[in-house]
Design an enzyme around this catalytic site. Structure first.
Site, PDB file in Angstrom:
ATOM      1  N   GLU A  26       0.902  -1.175   0.065  1.00  4.06           N
ATOM      2  CA  GLU A  26       0.045  -0.151  -0.015  1.00  4.06           C
ATOM      3  C   GLU A  26       0.951   1.136  -0.049  1.00  4.06           C
ATOM      4  O   GLU A  26       2.009   1.104   0.427  1.00  4.06           O
ATOM      5  CB  GLU A  26      -0.963  -0.168   1.208  1.00  4.06           C
ATOM      6  CG  GLU A  26      -2.166  -0.826   0.946  1.00  4.06           C
ATOM      7  CD  GLU A  26      -3.012  -0.329   2.224  1.00  4.06           C
ATOM      8  OE1 GLU A  26      -3.039   0.775   2.981  1.00  4.06           O
ATOM      9  OE2 GLU A  26      -3.923  -1.292   2.514  1.00  4.06           O
ATOM     10  N   HIS A  73      -4.523   6.574   0.447  1.00  2.09           N
ATOM     11  CA  HIS A  73      -3.932   5.378   0.459  1.00  2.09           C
ATOM     12  C   HIS A  73      -4.479   4.323  -0.467  1.00  2.09           C
ATOM     13  O   HIS A  73      -5.539   4.562  -1.008  1.00  2.09           O
ATOM     14  CB  HIS A  73      -4.073   4.721   2.002  1.00  2.09           C
ATOM     15  CG  HIS A  73      -4.984   3.921   2.333  1.00  2.09           C
ATOM     16  ND1 HIS A  73      -6.242   4.622   2.732  1.00  2.09           N
ATOM     17  CD2 HIS A  73      -5.401   2.804   2.460  1.00  2.09           C
ATOM     18  CE1 HIS A  73      -7.376   3.909   3.057  1.00  2.09           C
ATOM     19  NE2 HIS A  73      -6.764   2.694   2.734  1.00  2.09           N
ATOM     20  N   HIS A  75      -5.304   0.935  -2.479  1.00  2.00           N
ATOM     21  CA  HIS A  75      -5.736  -0.689  -2.095  1.00  2.00           C
ATOM     22  C   HIS A  75      -5.325  -1.480  -3.015  1.00  2.00           C
ATOM     23  O   HIS A  75      -5.673  -1.740  -4.332  1.00  2.00           O
ATOM     24  CB  HIS A  75      -7.215  -0.607  -1.942  1.00  2.00           C
ATOM     25  CG  HIS A  75      -7.869  -0.209  -0.891  1.00  2.00           C
ATOM     26  ND1 HIS A  75      -9.119  -0.316  -0.402  1.00  2.00           N
ATOM     27  CD2 HIS A  75      -7.246   0.014   0.270  1.00  2.00           C
ATOM     28  CE1 HIS A  75      -9.316   0.158   0.943  1.00  2.00           C
ATOM     29  NE2 HIS A  75      -8.293   0.307   1.474  1.00  2.00           N
ATOM     30  N   ASP A  86     -10.158   1.465   7.803  1.00  2.00           N
ATOM     31  CA  ASP A  86      -9.970   2.942   7.183  1.00  2.00           C
ATOM     32  C   ASP A  86     -11.131   3.877   7.868  1.00  2.00           C
ATOM     33  O   ASP A  86     -10.873   4.850   8.461  1.00  2.00           O
ATOM     34  CB  ASP A  86     -10.214   2.669   5.913  1.00  2.00           C
ATOM     35  CG  ASP A  86      -9.202   2.175   4.988  1.00  2.00           C
ATOM     36  OD1 ASP A  86      -8.063   1.977   5.656  1.00  2.00           O
ATOM     37  OD2 ASP A  86      -9.586   1.534   4.071  1.00  2.00           O
TER      38      ASP A  86
HETATM   39 ZN    ZN Z   1      -7.843   0.901   3.159  1.00  2.00          ZN
END
Ligand code: ZN
Length: 129
Positions: A26, A73, A75, A86
């Protein structure tokens, strides 16, 4: 917190490129607006741990900054919706959060508010993705 009008096209491009570079891990960063309220800058937080499961933000490492509006961020599994973790993080920090999903094409991203509701975020600027 500042009102967010949109995101610069170049900044979005940078996010997608960095997510590609970090794959299969990530990528995570903090979103910052310019004086016009447009997301134009990414802050990499010292101590952010990037792994296959999650980019863990060390938010206490952030200096006080009124132009910080949220997080982004990636995925790697391609799902552009927030996980429970999250949503938990978002409920405590910022107001605009972006998730981009593999394969990180120009449309492989979504923006959310800190309650996890999808937001319209205008992409601004002239440069092409
Ligand atoms: Zn996430």
């Amino acid at each position: 917190m500042r009102r967010v009008k949109g995101i610069r096209k170049n900044t979005l491009k940078m996010i997608l490129e960095a997510s590609k570079d970090t794959y299969p891990n990530e990528f995570g960063a903090i979103l910052r607006v310019d004086d016009d309220g447009v997301i134009a800058e990414l802050l990499l937080v010292p101590g952010t741990i990037q792994g296959e499961k999650s980019a863990i933000f060390q938010l206490h490492m952030l200096p006080p900054d009124f132009n910080v509006v949220g997080t982004i961020h990636s995925h790697p599994n391609g799902v552009c919706y927030p996980s429970e973790a999250d949503q938990h993080l978002w409920s405590k920090f910022g107001g605009v959060h972006i998730i981009c999903g593999h394969p990180y094409g120009p449309d492989n991203w979504r923006a959310f508010d800190n309650a996890g509701r999808e937001l319209e975020l205008e992409v601004m600027g002239v440069s092409r993705l």
